[in-house]
Design an enzyme around this catalytic site. Structure first.
Site, PDB file in Angstrom:
ATOM      1  N   ALA A   1     103.783 -13.031  17.996  1.00  0.00           N
ATOM      2  CA  ALA A   1     103.710 -14.462  18.153  1.00  0.00           C
ATOM      3  C   ALA A   1     104.116 -14.980  16.568  1.00  0.00           C
ATOM      4  CB  ALA A   1     102.515 -15.083  18.564  1.00  0.00           C
TER       5      ALA A   1
ATOM      6  N   GLY B   1      96.161 -15.737  14.667  1.00  0.00           N
ATOM      7  CA  GLY B   1      95.481 -16.945  14.386  1.00  0.00           C
ATOM      8  C   GLY B   1      96.009 -18.405  14.645  1.00  0.00           C
TER       9      GLY B   1
ATOM     10  N   LYS C   1     114.393 -23.256  23.060  1.00  0.00           N
ATOM     11  CA  LYS C   1     115.210 -24.022  22.007  1.00  0.00           C
ATOM     12  C   LYS C   1     116.283 -22.856  21.353  1.00  0.00           C
ATOM     13  CE  LYS C   1     111.990 -27.298  20.221  1.00  0.00           C
ATOM     14  NZ  LYS C   1     110.961 -26.987  21.348  1.00  0.00           N
TER      15      LYS C   1
END
Length: 372
Positions: free
Chosen positions: A153, A79, A199
């Site tokens: 994800a 989502g 990162k």
């Protein structure tokens, strides 16, 4: 009599003058409101691609189509901004089934309705609410739907917030990745693709460090998969016997030696990671923040005038994730070529201009300094 008439005339004209001034003020206010609406309209119509300063990356979608057509595909964090775009692009390429797994029901509902409206019954869609921290829930999804390809994800990605909640970053990102990867391996998924970040390179933040640990987890899982030694992995499903888990850990280095395996002959799950930098328009990116600041009339806040970042759009990032998932043999960390770095200050000024304002004239730019 003449003086009286004159006075009467003057009195009668005064209200008209006041009314004219009032009407003029209302017209000015109306014109200003219309102008502001035009600026807001310009702001809403800005294409993210206009801010890149380069051509968008084109991916050979025919190859991706062949890779995912007819497959059962799971997207964790489906989502979110990256996860939902993954779902959109996967849905376009005839998967056997698309499984969306997310803890936030509102986002999951939004993408569910969007996909149903566009694809109807042609898309075999399942939407499940749950957390990647919950071993039983995650394992139930794998046992029930048997996904062949997993795009992981689900993660906490906001750098400043994770600095003040480091334990949550570790629990959700690292432990969540371990549990999802463990279930994928246990249930025979073909491929597992971790969505990581640049990162994670020499990390200077909790979020970056947690994602580097995630990469290490999936690289270890790939070695375990090659050696078919899932039995030596610790079970995080419950409060297991710690002494038994310590024995497993002591045997880990002895039993696991990285060996070159011909990938065409591999039968276990192939694990890989994909790193990319800042994604324009994603949740937590600078663009939504800048837009809100412009809507309020400024100031637009920039950390430092010389700070640069690499940027790409959400569709670009997702297309490249899908492509990397197709090329993965196991154990790789894919890094995207994101072009030339862009100054955040330049990005802010361009956004202000595209909205129809003048930087430092209509909308001020304020430099707030780098985060410690």
């Amino acid at each position: 009599q003449a003086a009286t008439d004159c006075y009467a005339i003057l009195v009668s004209k005064t209200p008209k003058n006041n009314e004219m001034k009032r009407n003029q003020k209302e017209n000015n206010d109306t014109n200003k409101s219309i102008q502001n609406l035009r600026h807001l309209s310009n702001l809403n119509q800005i294409a993210i691609e206009d801010l890149l300063g380069r051509e968008t990356i084109k991916v050979n979608m025919d190859e991706i189509y062949k890779h995912i057509k007819g497959k059962r595909i799971l997207v964790t964090g489906g989502g979110g901004s990256i996860g939902s775009e993954l779902c959109r692009q996967i849905a376009e390429h005839d998967p056997s089934q698309l499984i969306i797994f997310d803890i936030y029901e509102n986002n999951a509902y939004d993408i569910q309705q969007e996909l149903i409206l566009k694809h109807g019954k042609k898309l075999n869609l399942a939407v499940i609410i749950g957390s990647v921290r919950d071993s039983r829930r995650v394992n139930m999804v794998f046992e029930t739907y048997k996904p062949q390809i997993v795009y992981h994800a689900a993660a906490h990605k906001h750098v400043p917030l994770m600095e003040t909640s480091p334990c949550e970053a570790i629990k959700n990102n690292v432990i969540g990745t371990y549990k999802t990867a463990y279930s994928a391996l246990k249930n025979g998924a073909e491929r597992f693709i971790l969505i990581s970040t640049d990162k994670a390179v020499n990390p200077t933040s909790i979020m970056g460090a947690s994602k580097r640990l995630c990469e290490m987890v999936i690289q270890t899982m790939d070695v375990v998969s090659r050696k078919n030694k899932i039995d030596i992995l610790p079970n995080l499903n419950n409060h297991a016997d710690l002494s038994n888990e310590r024995k497993k850990a002591s045997l880990f280095e002895e039993k696991l030696k990285i060996e070159c395996v011909e990938n065409k002959r591999r039968t276990g799950t192939q694990f890989a990671a994909v790193r990319f930098g800042n994604v324009l328009g994603s949740n937590g990116s600078v663009i939504p923040l800048f837009k809100k600041q412009i809507e309020k009339g400024g100031p637009v806040t920039v950390t430092d005038p010389e700070i640069t970042r690499y940027f790409m759009t959400i569709p670009e990032a997702v297309s490249l994730v899908l492509q990397a998932g197709m090329y993965a043999w196991g154990g790789e960390i894919f890094v995207f070529d994101m072009g030339e770095p862009v100054k955040i200050d330049t990005l802010a000024r361009n956004l202000i201009r595209l909205a129809g304002y003048k930087p430092d004239v209509n909308i001020k730019i304020e430099y707030i300094g780098l985060r410690p």
